[in-house]
Design a protein around this motif. Structure first.
Motif, PDB file in Angstrom:
ATOM      1  N   GLY A  41       1.027  -1.329  -0.017  1.00 25.82           N
ATOM      2  CA  GLY A  41       0.064  -0.111  -0.043  1.00 25.82           C
ATOM      3  C   GLY A  41       0.887   1.519   0.011  1.00 25.82           C
ATOM      4  O   GLY A  41       0.217   2.202   0.119  1.00 25.82           O
ATOM      5  N   LEU A  42       2.064   1.186  -0.268  1.00 26.48           N
ATOM      6  CA  LEU A  42       2.786   2.355  -0.322  1.00 26.48           C
ATOM      7  C   LEU A  42       2.543   3.514  -1.433  1.00 26.48           C
ATOM      8  O   LEU A  42       2.549   4.401  -1.131  1.00 26.48           O
ATOM      9  N   PHE A  43       2.170   3.106  -2.605  1.00 28.90           N
ATOM     10  CA  PHE A  43       1.722   3.759  -3.542  1.00 28.90           C
ATOM     11  C   PHE A  43       0.556   2.852  -4.575  1.00 28.90           C
ATOM     12  O   PHE A  43       0.705   1.633  -4.465  1.00 28.90           O
ATOM     13  N   SER A  44      -0.045   3.635  -5.353  1.00 26.40           N
ATOM     14  CA  SER A  44      -1.048   2.875  -6.229  1.00 26.40           C
ATOM     15  C   SER A  44      -0.339   2.903  -7.435  1.00 26.40           C
ATOM     16  O   SER A  44       0.765   3.402  -7.686  1.00 26.40           O
ATOM     17  N   TRP A  45      -1.021   1.930  -8.435  1.00 28.74           N
ATOM     18  CA  TRP A  45      -0.437   1.628  -9.623  1.00 28.74           C
ATOM     19  C   TRP A  45      -0.404   2.997 -10.616  1.00 28.74           C
ATOM     20  O   TRP A  45       0.494   2.957 -11.343  1.00 28.74           O
ATOM     21  N   SER A  46      -1.159   3.928 -10.171  1.00 30.77           N
ATOM     22  CA  SER A  46      -1.346   4.959 -11.099  1.00 30.77           C
ATOM     23  C   SER A  46      -0.155   6.107 -10.713  1.00 30.77           C
ATOM     24  O   SER A  46       0.559   6.364 -11.595  1.00 30.77           O
ATOM     25  N   GLU A  47       0.119   5.729  -9.522  1.00 28.88           N
ATOM     26  CA  GLU A  47       1.282   6.659  -8.901  1.00 28.88           C
ATOM     27  C   GLU A  47       2.667   6.164  -9.596  1.00 28.88           C
ATOM     28  O   GLU A  47       3.428   6.926 -10.026  1.00 28.88           O
ATOM     29  N   LEU A  52       7.300   6.208 -13.048  1.00 28.45           N
ATOM     30  CA  LEU A  52       8.018   5.645 -14.199  1.00 28.45           C
ATOM     31  C   LEU A  52       8.016   6.313 -15.668  1.00 28.45           C
ATOM     32  O   LEU A  52       8.902   6.456 -16.184  1.00 28.45           O
ATOM     33  N   SER A  53       6.608   6.826 -15.857  1.00 26.15           N
ATOM     34  CA  SER A  53       6.585   7.809 -17.221  1.00 26.15           C
ATOM     35  C   SER A  53       7.482   8.825 -17.168  1.00 26.15           C
ATOM     36  O   SER A  53       8.141   9.242 -18.082  1.00 26.15           O
ATOM     37  N   ALA A  54       7.623   9.452 -16.023  1.00 23.90           N
ATOM     38  CA  ALA A  54       8.335  11.006 -15.758  1.00 23.90           C
ATOM     39  C   ALA A  54       9.741  10.507 -16.056  1.00 23.90           C
ATOM     40  O   ALA A  54      10.432  11.041 -16.781  1.00 23.90           O
ATOM     41  N   GLU A  55      10.291   9.201 -15.540  1.00 23.06           N
ATOM     42  CA  GLU A  55      11.671   8.911 -15.713  1.00 23.06           C
ATOM     43  C   GLU A  55      11.969   8.445 -17.145  1.00 23.06           C
ATOM     44  O   GLU A  55      13.007   8.819 -17.667  1.00 23.06           O
ATOM     45  N   VAL A  56      10.887   7.763 -17.801  1.00 26.43           N
ATOM     46  CA  VAL A  56      11.367   7.215 -19.271  1.00 26.43           C
ATOM     47  C   VAL A  56      11.372   8.447 -20.133  1.00 26.43           C
ATOM     48  O   VAL A  56      12.122   8.408 -21.053  1.00 26.43           O
TER      49      VAL A  56
END
Length: 128
Positions: A41-47, A52-56
């Motif tokens: 529960g640390l983060f959601s899949w959308s988070e 990941l999108s921002a990094e890529v």
């Protein structure tokens, strides 16, 4: 993994599977950590997808995607920092400690953080 080892592994894969999913063990470990932290529960899949999108999309990302798991790891580190779990300095210090422990561990023996010859270097003392 050497090119020869990769070809050997590829030759033993089931029909229809052309290559291993992970080129290096650390990639599988980063993937597993991400799934485990999501499950906790640390983060959601959308988070996660946003991070990941921002990094890529960062300038300098390889057009062929060979650096995908480097971006994956950076996204995970950024989420850990954003959530207050571990800052970049903490992560870097722990990675350095594991590196020192690996170098200090005899071949064939398990790498343990306790093998770090400088346990207080950048980690806040012997316990942390």
């Amino acid at each position: 993994m050497s090119r020869r080892e990769a070809k050997s592994v590829t030759a033993t894969l089931p029909t229809g599977v052309e290559a291993p999913i992970f080129a290096e063990p650390w990639q599988a470990e980063a993937f597993a950590m991400t799934v485990a932290l999501h499950d906790k529960g640390l983060f959601s899949w959308s988070e996660w997808a946003g991070a990941l999108s921002a990094e890529v999309k960062q300038p300098g990302a390889a057009s062929d995607g060979h650096d995908y798991y480097e971006h994956w790891l950076a996204a995970l580190e950024n989420l850990l920092s954003a959530k207050g779990v571990a800052g970049k300095g903490d992560i870097d210090a722990l990675a350095a400690a594991w590196g020192r422990a690996a170098l200090a561990t005899p071949h064939g023996k398990p790498i343990l953080l306790e093998n770090d010859p400088s346990p207080t270097e950048g980690r806040g003392g012997p316990t942390g």
